[in-house]
Design a protein around this motif. Structure first.
Motif, PDB file in Angstrom:
ATOM      1  N   GLY A  12       0.823  -1.206   0.000  1.00 41.34           N
ATOM      2  CA  GLY A  12       0.000   0.000   0.000  1.00 41.34           C
ATOM      3  C   GLY A  12       0.857   1.256   0.000  1.00 41.34           C
ATOM      4  O   GLY A  12       0.526   2.250  -0.672  1.00 41.34           O
ATOM      5  N   MET A  13       1.956   1.223   0.749  1.00 38.62           N
ATOM      6  CA  MET A  13       2.873   2.357   0.778  1.00 38.62           C
ATOM      7  C   MET A  13       3.480   2.604  -0.597  1.00 38.62           C
ATOM      8  O   MET A  13       3.578   3.749  -1.061  1.00 38.62           O
ATOM      9  N   PHE A  14       3.855   1.522  -1.267  1.00 37.56           N
ATOM     10  CA  PHE A  14       4.462   1.674  -2.581  1.00 37.56           C
ATOM     11  C   PHE A  14       3.431   2.138  -3.614  1.00 37.56           C
ATOM     12  O   PHE A  14       3.743   2.921  -4.509  1.00 37.56           O
ATOM     13  N   GLU A  15       2.204   1.652  -3.490  1.00 41.38           N
ATOM     14  CA  GLU A  15       1.137   2.128  -4.379  1.00 41.38           C
ATOM     15  C   GLU A  15       0.945   3.629  -4.220  1.00 41.38           C
ATOM     16  O   GLU A  15       0.784   4.364  -5.208  1.00 41.38           O
ATOM     17  N   SER A  16       0.935   4.095  -2.985  1.00 40.19           N
ATOM     18  CA  SER A  16       0.766   5.532  -2.727  1.00 40.19           C
ATOM     19  C   SER A  16       1.911   6.330  -3.337  1.00 40.19           C
ATOM     20  O   SER A  16       1.711   7.412  -3.902  1.00 40.19           O
ATOM     21  N   TYR A  17       3.118   5.772  -3.225  1.00 38.83           N
ATOM     22  CA  TYR A  17       4.285   6.427  -3.824  1.00 38.83           C
ATOM     23  C   TYR A  17       4.124   6.524  -5.340  1.00 38.83           C
ATOM     24  O   TYR A  17       4.381   7.570  -5.945  1.00 38.83           O
ATOM     25  N   MET A  18       3.690   5.428  -5.953  1.00 34.18           N
ATOM     26  CA  MET A  18       3.509   5.412  -7.406  1.00 34.18           C
ATOM     27  C   MET A  18       2.468   6.448  -7.835  1.00 34.18           C
ATOM     28  O   MET A  18       2.636   7.157  -8.831  1.00 34.18           O
ATOM     29  N   LYS A  19       1.378   6.511  -7.085  1.00 38.23           N
ATOM     30  CA  LYS A  19       0.331   7.476  -7.424  1.00 38.23           C
ATOM     31  C   LYS A  19       0.834   8.901  -7.258  1.00 38.23           C
ATOM     32  O   LYS A  19       0.520   9.789  -8.058  1.00 38.23           O
ATOM     33  N   LEU A  20       1.615   9.127  -6.210  1.00 39.90           N
ATOM     34  CA  LEU A  20       2.184  10.455  -5.986  1.00 39.90           C
ATOM     35  C   LEU A  20       3.111  10.844  -7.126  1.00 39.90           C
ATOM     36  O   LEU A  20       3.052  11.979  -7.643  1.00 39.90           O
ATOM     37  N   ILE A  21       3.970   9.894  -7.534  1.00 36.19           N
ATOM     38  CA  ILE A  21       4.864  10.144  -8.653  1.00 36.19           C
ATOM     39  C   ILE A  21       4.061  10.398  -9.922  1.00 36.19           C
ATOM     40  O   ILE A  21       4.350  11.317 -10.699  1.00 36.19           O
ATOM     41  N   GLY A  22       3.024   9.589 -10.114  1.00 34.66           N
ATOM     42  CA  GLY A  22       2.198   9.730 -11.308  1.00 34.66           C
ATOM     43  C   GLY A  22       1.559  11.106 -11.414  1.00 34.66           C
ATOM     44  O   GLY A  22       1.494  11.704 -12.496  1.00 34.66           O
ATOM     45  N   GLN A  23       1.109  11.632 -10.299  1.00 33.28           N
ATOM     46  CA  GLN A  23       0.496  12.958 -10.308  1.00 33.28           C
ATOM     47  C   GLN A  23       1.497  14.033 -10.689  1.00 33.28           C
ATOM     48  O   GLN A  23       1.131  15.064 -11.259  1.00 33.28           O
ATOM     49  N   GLY A  24       2.771  13.782 -10.402  1.00 28.49           N
ATOM     50  CA  GLY A  24       3.790  14.778 -10.692  1.00 28.49           C
ATOM     51  C   GLY A  24       4.321  14.717 -12.110  1.00 28.49           C
ATOM     52  O   GLY A  24       4.668  15.749 -12.684  1.00 28.49           O
ATOM     53  N   ILE A  25       4.409  13.503 -12.706  1.00 27.92           N
ATOM     54  CA  ILE A  25       5.057  13.380 -14.014  1.00 27.92           C
ATOM     55  C   ILE A  25       4.115  12.977 -15.144  1.00 27.92           C
ATOM     56  O   ILE A  25       4.450  13.164 -16.313  1.00 27.92           O
ATOM     57  N   ALA A  26       2.958  12.417 -14.801  1.00 22.94           N
ATOM     58  CA  ALA A  26       2.048  11.954 -15.853  1.00 22.94           C
ATOM     59  C   ALA A  26       1.265  13.115 -16.452  1.00 22.94           C
ATOM     60  O   ALA A  26       0.936  14.085 -15.770  1.00 22.94           O
ATOM     61  N   THR A  27       0.979  13.006 -17.729  1.00 21.61           N
ATOM     62  CA  THR A  27       0.069  13.946 -18.355  1.00 21.61           C
ATOM     63  C   THR A  27      -1.350  13.555 -17.972  1.00 21.61           C
ATOM     64  O   THR A  27      -1.590  12.503 -17.377  1.00 21.61           O
ATOM     65  N   GLU A  28      -2.294  14.378 -18.334  1.00 21.91           N
ATOM     66  CA  GLU A  28      -3.697  14.057 -18.027  1.00 21.91           C
ATOM     67  C   GLU A  28      -4.114  12.767 -18.699  1.00 21.91           C
ATOM     68  O   GLU A  28      -4.833  11.958 -18.131  1.00 21.91           O
ATOM     69  N   ASP A  29      -3.623  12.545 -19.918  1.00 21.55           N
ATOM     70  CA  ASP A  29      -3.967  11.314 -20.641  1.00 21.55           C
ATOM     71  C   ASP A  29      -3.254  10.092 -20.057  1.00 21.55           C
ATOM     72  O   ASP A  29      -3.756   8.975 -20.149  1.00 21.55           O
ATOM     73  N   GLY A  30      -2.075  10.330 -19.458  1.00 25.18           N
ATOM     74  CA  GLY A  30      -1.300   9.200 -18.960  1.00 25.18           C
ATOM     75  C   GLY A  30      -1.598   8.815 -17.537  1.00 25.18           C
ATOM     76  O   GLY A  30      -1.145   7.783 -17.060  1.00 25.18           O
ATOM     77  N   GLU A  31      -2.356   9.624 -16.819  1.00 29.68           N
ATOM     78  CA  GLU A  31      -2.618   9.347 -15.409  1.00 29.68           C
ATOM     79  C   GLU A  31      -3.371   8.036 -15.239  1.00 29.68           C
ATOM     80  O   GLU A  31      -4.349   7.767 -15.927  1.00 29.68           O
ATOM     81  N   ILE A  32      -2.892   7.217 -14.315  1.00 28.91           N
ATOM     82  CA  ILE A  32      -3.510   5.926 -14.039  1.00 28.91           C
ATOM     83  C   ILE A  32      -4.366   6.048 -12.792  1.00 28.91           C
ATOM     84  O   ILE A  32      -3.878   6.393 -11.720  1.00 28.91           O
ATOM     85  N   THR A  33      -5.636   5.763 -12.943  1.00 29.52           N
ATOM     86  CA  THR A  33      -6.548   5.862 -11.809  1.00 29.52           C
ATOM     87  C   THR A  33      -6.953   4.493 -11.280  1.00 29.52           C
ATOM     88  O   THR A  33      -7.578   4.384 -10.236  1.00 29.52           O
TER      89      THR A  33
END
Length: 234
Positions: A201-222
């Motif tokens: 769960g901690m690593f998932e949160s990290y991935m989501k945090l990273i995703g919000q910073g580097i992903a484009t709107e189209d690339g964001e994984i929800t």
């Protein structure tokens, strides 16, 4: 098969047996208590034969590091061949690293040993230094390539420098992976338990945090990222 080929195969088989014996002892007793006499006994080889393959304990542990970083580099390289967007590749590389450490804590110990020795003269005597470094550089290059793919397919914000972003991701993920290692292998490390934090769960949160910073709107994984961690261990 000729005589020279048989001898070479026997040499490699014996070297692998020594490495596997050392890995088992590291799991059982820890790296600090690894003893060359016990490795020779476990591998059923003479001390002279052991020292023929590995000059000393440092050389032996670096041999394990070479094996470990080579395996990890191969697993990370496979991610690039999959039909994924660049941002998904970045997530999957992170998960691959975490799962590798949780499945092979003895390998991660050898990699930490290598990192801690980088500024000492002990490195001068081992033939495995350059290959360990090369394997790590290959993994880093793969991360850079995943980021570049993401920028090309529009899933990662192209305003970043790919190499700088790879360094940032690699260094921060190292910290999380090290924490996961401590959680699994160090009884006195109680930070996660006391705060009721689960590793995946901690690593998932990290991935989501990273995703919000580097992903484009189209690339964001929800979607739920749990499926990425195929070998979850608590």
């Amino acid at each position: 098969m000729g005589t020279s080929e048989r001898k070479e195969r026997e040499k490699e088989r014996k070297k692998e047996l020594i490495l596997e014996s050392a890995e088992q002892l590291i799991l059982e007793k820890g790296l600090d208590h690894l003893n060359m006499d016990e490795v020779a006994e476990r591998a059923e080889v003479s001390k002279g034969s052991l020292y023929h393959y590995f000059k000393n304990k440092t050389d032996l542990v670096l041999g394990i590091c070479n094996k470990a970083t080579g395996m990890l580099s191969q697993e990370i390289a496979k991610v690039i061949t999959r039909d994924l967007s660049g941002i998904e590749m970045v997530y999957t590389i992170g998960a691959t690293f975490l799962n590798f450490v949780r499945d092979h804590p003895e390998f991660f110990r050898s990699m930490r040993f290598f990192d801690n020795l980088k500024e000492t003269s002990q490195l001068d005597d081992s033939e495995y230094i350059s290959s360990c470094q090369s394997n790590m550089e290959t993994s880093f290059t793969t991360m850079v390539r995943a980021i570049q793919i993401g920028m090309q397919d529009g899933s990662i914000n192209s305003s970043y420098d790919p190499k700088e972003l790879a360094v940032l991701l690699w260094s921060t993920s190292q910290g999380l992976v090290n924490m996961a290692y401590l959680h699994q292998n160090t009884p006195h490390f109680q930070l996660l338990e006391k705060n009721q934090i689960e590793v995946t769960g901690m690593f998932e949160s990290y991935m989501k945090l990273i995703g919000q910073g580097i992903a484009t709107e189209d690339g964001e994984i929800t979607d739920d990222l749990k499926s990425i961690f195929e070998t979850e261990k608590d």
